[in-house]
Design an enzyme around this catalytic site. Structure first.
Site, short mmCIF file in Angstrom:
data_model
loop_
_atom_site.label_atom_id
_atom_site.label_comp_id
_atom_site.label_asym_id
_atom_site.label_seq_id
_atom_site.Cartn_x
_atom_site.Cartn_y
_atom_site.Cartn_z
N ARG A 123 0.86 -1.20 0.00
CA ARG A 123 0.00 0.00 0.00
C ARG A 123 0.89 1.25 0.00
NH1 ARG A 123 -4.96 -1.61 2.51
NH2 ARG A 123 -5.84 0.40 1.93
N GLN A 173 -7.39 8.66 6.12
CA GLN A 173 -6.24 8.06 6.80
C GLN A 173 -5.07 9.05 6.81
OE1 GLN A 173 -5.38 4.23 5.12
NE2 GLN A 173 -7.37 3.39 5.69
N ASP A 325 -15.48 2.90 0.35
CA ASP A 325 -15.36 1.46 0.65
C ASP A 325 -16.51 0.64 0.05
OD1 ASP A 325 -13.02 1.76 2.02
OD2 ASP A 325 -13.98 1.98 3.97
N LYS A 352 -6.61 -0.11 -2.58
CA LYS A 352 -7.23 -0.61 -1.35
C LYS A 352 -6.69 -2.02 -1.04
CE LYS A 352 -9.58 3.07 -0.48
NZ LYS A 352 -9.23 3.87 0.70
C1 S3P Z 1 -10.57 4.88 6.55
C2 S3P Z 1 -10.46 5.67 5.44
C3 S3P Z 1 -10.59 5.19 4.06
C4 S3P Z 1 -11.23 3.81 4.00
C5 S3P Z 1 -10.73 2.88 5.06
C6 S3P Z 1 -10.91 3.46 6.45
C7 S3P Z 1 -10.38 5.48 7.87
O1 S3P Z 1 -9.30 5.16 3.45
O2 S3P Z 1 -11.02 3.24 2.72
O3 S3P Z 1 -11.42 1.64 5.00
O4 S3P Z 1 -10.77 4.87 8.88
O5 S3P Z 1 -9.84 6.60 7.94
P1 S3P Z 1 -8.69 6.50 2.77
O6 S3P Z 1 -8.95 7.56 3.74
O7 S3P Z 1 -7.24 6.27 2.59
O8 S3P Z 1 -9.43 6.64 1.47
#
Ligand code: S3P
Length: 443
Positions: A123, A173, A325, A352
């Site tokens: 990733r 994230q 998601d 992902k």
């Molecule tokens: C999440 C953010 C998303 C999502 C992941 C959980 C989080 O990723 O796809 O399952 O808890 O902040 P990204 O923010 O990188 O898109």
């Protein structure tokens, strides 16, 4: 483990406590509680494959916690009491764990090595490495720019540089990682993103006493963080809502399986997470939202979902972020809808748990679905689903989506490597069976 789905059984019933607590909020609650000064109580914590590594990480930081069923208690003694973990922190398959921990470790000025499964090592991490370096964090990724990440300790009392940073992609994230690092900064940090990603970090940190201002200007979304001085956070006392990204599989299952009617109670309905609901309603889905309320600082409500004739739709732009998601399960709804569904601006799906454009297209084609892959999305022409043997590619959301497709297939669908459903939805197959489905596990 193999999952064999026998089709043509309507789903009926009412679900609440059987749904997992929200994954994103669970990750944050555990980690933020570890940074707090005092004991936090978190009810309906998601106990699953992806949250275990986060709990393990708390232990390696020297934080004690107990889990009684789904009730998590975390004894926080403040950031200064955290220890440098003596072993690499194993984040399993969870990018959320790794990216959030990288931010927290950086903010706290600790030394740590963050690592995970071979899939997690693929990733992209430059999206956090680059801005963390701008803040003055000494962080070394592996040769391909990904995990394992080595973060070096900072001199005591030395603060990070406040950051002004325009994130190239909307990502909760990345945003959360940088917000956590900003807690160890010498002043106000301002981040912007091109779409509003989930805002659970903003809500939770604000409830713990951090000054946070969110705003929008032109097409960008801004968040400003003023770190508390001294770095103290008040503990949490929360009962977490159910995960809408887990409920999504049941919602689509009920919409597409004739004779179905499901009540889903206590779902997180944060508007940054409800894109799928809006899209499914637009496709003709009979979904009624009831009893809207607030819990754990989040909008929450109950849903009534009935079998519906769906029609194709177009998804692009900011809507993609609001349902990032949910594309594997949206594709299943599109596969049986009348007409064409197009998804664009969704290149992030390739990064992902699997490449969710290629893998989805490969597996749905085996089920006879007419799906065309594009660089940033896919096009599906609705029709019938046939039975086949398919693969999860160790992607929990792909496995559960293929299982839901099996509910309306002409013959049984067998999903190989389906144990990954427990990453985010332990008891998924058992719950579908309780509601009337006919799924068999085979080891
Ligand atoms: C999440 C953010 C998303 C999502 C992941 C959980 C989080 O990723 O796809 O399952 O808890 O902040 P990204 O923010 O990188 O898109």
């Amino acid at each position: 483990m193999k999952l064999i789905v026998n089709p043509n059984t309507p789903l009926r019933g009412s679900v609440g406590a059987q749904l997992p607590g929200d994954k994103s909020i669970s990750h944050r609650a555990a980690l933020f509680a570890a940074l707090a000064n005092g004991t936090s109580h978190i009810e309906n914590f998601q106990v699953s494959g992806v949250t275990r590594p986060m709990l393990q990480a708390l232990t390696s930081l020297g934080v004690t916690w107990t889990l009684d069923g789904k009730n998590l208690t975390v004894k926080g003694h403040g950031v200064k009491s955290l220890k440098n973990p003596s072993f690499p922190m194993d984040c399993g398959n969870s990018a959320t764990t790794l990216r959030l921990l990288a931010g927290a470790v950086s903010g706290a000025g600790l030394r740590a090595i963050l690592d995970g499964t071979p899939a997690l090592r693929r990733r992209p991490m430059e999206r956090i490495v680059e801005p963390l370096r701008l803040m003055g964090v000494e962080i070394e990724p592996s040769a391909n720019g990904a995990a394992p990440l080595l973060i070096k300790a900072r001199e005591k009392n030395q603060k990070l540089r406040p950051l002004q940073y325009d994130m190239p992609v909307a990502s909760a994230q990345v945003k959360s990682c940088l917000m956590l690092a900003a807690l160890g900064g010498a002043g106000r940090t301002v981040l912007s993103e091109p779409g509003l990603s989930r805002d659970h970090t903003e809500r939770m940190l604000a409830s713990m006493g951090v000054e946070i201002v969110s705003s929008r200007s032109d097409s960008r979304y801004f968040v400003e963080i003023l770190p508390p001085d001294p770095f103290t956070l008040s503990p949490l006392d929360l009962s977490l809502p159910a995960d809408p990204s887990a409920a999504a599989f049941l919602i689509v299952a009920a919409l597409i399986t004739p004779g179905s009617e499901l009540e889903l109670n206590g779902l997180c309905l944060n508007p940054t997470r409800t894109g799928l609901l809006d899209v499914l309603k637009e496709m003709g889905g009979n979904i009624v939202v009831r009893n809207q309320r607030t819990a754990a600082g989040e909008p929450v409500g109950d849903l009534l979902v009935k079998h519906s004739a769906l029609k194709g739709t177009h998804i692009a732009g900011e809507m993609v972020v609001r349902m990032i998601d949910e594309f594997p399960i949206l594709a299943v709804a599109a596969a049986v809808a009348d007409g064409t569904t197009t998804v664009r601006d969704a290149r992030e799906l390739r990064l992902k748990e699997s490449d969710r454009i290629s893998m989805l297209a490969a597996e749905l084609r085996l089920l006879g679905v007419n799906i065309e892959e594009q660089a940033d999305g896919f096009t599906i022409r609705g029709g019938d689903v046939s039975g086949a043997v398919v693969q999860s590619h160790s992607d929990h959301r792909l496995a559960m989506s293929l299982a839901v497709a099996g509910l309306v297939a002409h013959q049984p669908v067998t999903i190989h490597n389906a144990q990954c459903t427990a990453e985010s939805f332990p008891g998924f197959a058992e719950l579908l069976n309780e509601l009337g489905a006919n799924l068999q596990r085979e080891d």
